[in-house]
Design a protein around this motif. Sequence first.
Motif, mmCIF file in Angstrom:
data_model
loop_
_atom_site.group_PDB
_atom_site.id
_atom_site.type_symbol
_atom_site.label_atom_id
_atom_site.label_comp_id
_atom_site.label_asym_id
_atom_site.label_seq_id
_atom_site.Cartn_x
_atom_site.Cartn_y
_atom_site.Cartn_z
ATOM 1 N N ARG A 196 -7.026 4.465 5.519
ATOM 2 C CA ARG A 196 -7.232 5.894 5.879
ATOM 3 C C ARG A 196 -6.451 6.810 5.427
ATOM 4 O O ARG A 196 -6.682 7.686 4.536
ATOM 5 N N LEU A 197 -5.382 6.990 5.639
ATOM 6 C CA LEU A 197 -4.180 7.590 5.525
ATOM 7 C C LEU A 197 -3.793 7.611 3.995
ATOM 8 O O LEU A 197 -3.689 8.830 3.414
ATOM 9 N N LEU A 198 -3.832 6.379 3.299
ATOM 10 C CA LEU A 198 -3.669 6.385 1.957
ATOM 11 C C LEU A 198 -4.603 7.191 1.265
ATOM 12 O O LEU A 198 -4.428 7.870 0.195
ATOM 13 N N SER A 199 -5.887 7.088 1.501
ATOM 14 C CA SER A 199 -6.843 7.725 0.983
ATOM 15 C C SER A 199 -6.802 9.310 0.996
ATOM 16 O O SER A 199 -7.219 10.109 0.224
ATOM 17 N N LEU A 200 -6.016 9.772 2.175
ATOM 18 C CA LEU A 200 -5.777 11.110 2.192
ATOM 19 C C LEU A 200 -4.667 11.728 1.625
ATOM 20 O O LEU A 200 -4.442 12.864 1.497
ATOM 21 N N GLY A 201 -3.897 10.818 0.923
ATOM 22 C CA GLY A 201 -2.766 11.134 0.224
ATOM 23 C C GLY A 201 -1.463 10.717 0.563
ATOM 24 O O GLY A 201 -0.153 11.126 0.067
ATOM 25 N N ALA A 202 -1.351 9.701 1.770
ATOM 26 C CA ALA A 202 0.010 9.214 2.015
ATOM 27 C C ALA A 202 0.382 8.086 1.192
ATOM 28 O O ALA A 202 -0.353 7.689 0.568
ATOM 29 N N THR A 203 1.653 7.840 1.372
ATOM 30 C CA THR A 203 2.325 6.486 0.725
ATOM 31 C C THR A 203 2.539 5.438 1.722
ATOM 32 O O THR A 203 3.130 5.901 2.741
ATOM 33 N N ARG A 204 2.483 4.352 1.646
ATOM 34 C CA ARG A 204 3.053 3.180 2.283
ATOM 35 C C ARG A 204 4.249 2.725 1.773
ATOM 36 O O ARG A 204 4.554 2.586 0.773
ATOM 37 N N LEU A 205 5.388 2.745 2.764
ATOM 38 C CA LEU A 205 6.465 2.634 2.447
ATOM 39 C C LEU A 205 6.932 1.115 2.730
ATOM 40 O O LEU A 205 7.524 0.516 2.052
ATOM 41 N N ALA A 206 6.635 0.627 4.279
ATOM 42 C CA ALA A 206 7.155 -0.541 4.400
ATOM 43 C C ALA A 206 6.319 -1.166 5.579
ATOM 44 O O ALA A 206 5.788 -0.356 6.435
ATOM 45 N N ASP A 207 6.211 -2.515 5.827
ATOM 46 C CA ASP A 207 5.394 -3.096 6.885
ATOM 47 C C ASP A 207 6.609 -3.706 7.807
ATOM 48 O O ASP A 207 7.246 -4.655 7.384
ATOM 49 N N ARG A 208 6.841 -3.170 9.088
ATOM 50 C CA ARG A 208 7.706 -3.613 9.957
ATOM 51 C C ARG A 208 7.138 -4.364 10.849
ATOM 52 O O ARG A 208 5.824 -4.377 11.085
ATOM 53 N N GLU A 213 5.341 1.667 8.247
ATOM 54 C CA GLU A 213 6.096 2.998 7.613
ATOM 55 C C GLU A 213 5.458 3.547 6.462
ATOM 56 O O GLU A 213 5.016 3.001 5.414
ATOM 57 N N MET A 214 4.911 4.931 6.704
ATOM 58 C CA MET A 214 4.455 5.785 5.511
ATOM 59 C C MET A 214 5.099 6.926 5.401
ATOM 60 O O MET A 214 6.056 7.433 6.206
ATOM 61 N N ALA A 215 4.760 7.647 4.485
ATOM 62 C CA ALA A 215 5.128 9.065 4.001
ATOM 63 C C ALA A 215 3.934 9.974 3.915
ATOM 64 O O ALA A 215 2.915 9.680 3.217
ATOM 65 N N ASP A 216 4.110 11.312 4.183
ATOM 66 C CA ASP A 216 3.164 12.427 4.051
ATOM 67 C C ASP A 216 3.188 12.706 2.424
ATOM 68 O O ASP A 216 4.246 12.416 1.735
ATOM 69 N N PRO A 217 2.469 13.620 2.087
ATOM 70 C CA PRO A 217 2.549 14.204 0.719
ATOM 71 C C PRO A 217 3.880 14.960 0.320
ATOM 72 O O PRO A 217 4.199 15.060 -1.033
ATOM 73 N N ASP A 218 4.708 15.323 1.318
ATOM 74 C CA ASP A 218 6.017 16.094 1.072
ATOM 75 C C ASP A 218 7.020 14.764 1.054
ATOM 76 O O ASP A 218 8.342 15.213 1.333
ATOM 77 N N ARG A 219 6.568 13.530 1.268
ATOM 78 C CA ARG A 219 7.688 12.449 1.478
ATOM 79 C C ARG A 219 8.202 12.359 2.621
ATOM 80 O O ARG A 219 9.428 11.495 3.017
ATOM 81 N N ASN A 220 7.644 12.880 3.783
ATOM 82 C CA ASN A 220 8.323 12.869 5.189
ATOM 83 C C ASN A 220 7.636 11.677 5.732
ATOM 84 O O ASN A 220 6.535 11.279 5.831
#
Length: 227
Positions: A196-208, A213-220
Amino acid sequence: MVFDVADATAVAAFWAGLLDREVLTEPGGALVPGDEAQVGLRFVTSDTSQLGPRQLHLHLTSTSLEHQQRTVEKALRLGGRHLDVGQAPDDKFVVLADPGGNELCVIEPGNKYLAGTGSLGEVTCDGSPDVGRFWRDALDWPLVLDENGQTAVQSPLGGTKISWDSWDEPPVQPKTARNRQRFDLVTADPASEAERLLSLGATRLADRADRIEMADPDRNEFGLHPA
């Protein structure tokens, strides 16, 4: 909110004492829990020399000038210190740093914007309006501010506001290291929530093992944890 600090125990004790909350010890850190209207604070012992700059600070509210003074004095007794960030001599708020170097402001009484938010009135972040709108949709919290490059969201139940300000400059700087402050979200189904968050513009960084771990549109960076 998650803070990477050199000594999680010391910083958690500071905030628990300042906010009159408890401390829950965790592997590698400590949690100062919030509630339905107040944001919780998690501190993780880390090598902070490898992390990026601080991108947010906390605002504490005051009901009177005497209350503001007592809060400042209490923070200093608990290990805080005064911090010069360029504030003017006639500014009514007081800027401090906790034992981990994280900035906080004790806001003067009568601040209408923070009225009714509780003792931890605001988490204020560097960021673009787009990221504020992303978190509006991610959290399903309404926007309570969206003007002049500033956005803020707040739970429908009230309490702590979370805001972003571009400070009239490009808010997204070149990424050189992981943020030392970030959000943690808890959800019953991290995998579905990640989609759902990917569809809103997030990025998936890693599966721990313990989080996605994800990042918002500002890469936070932010984490998704199972409930």
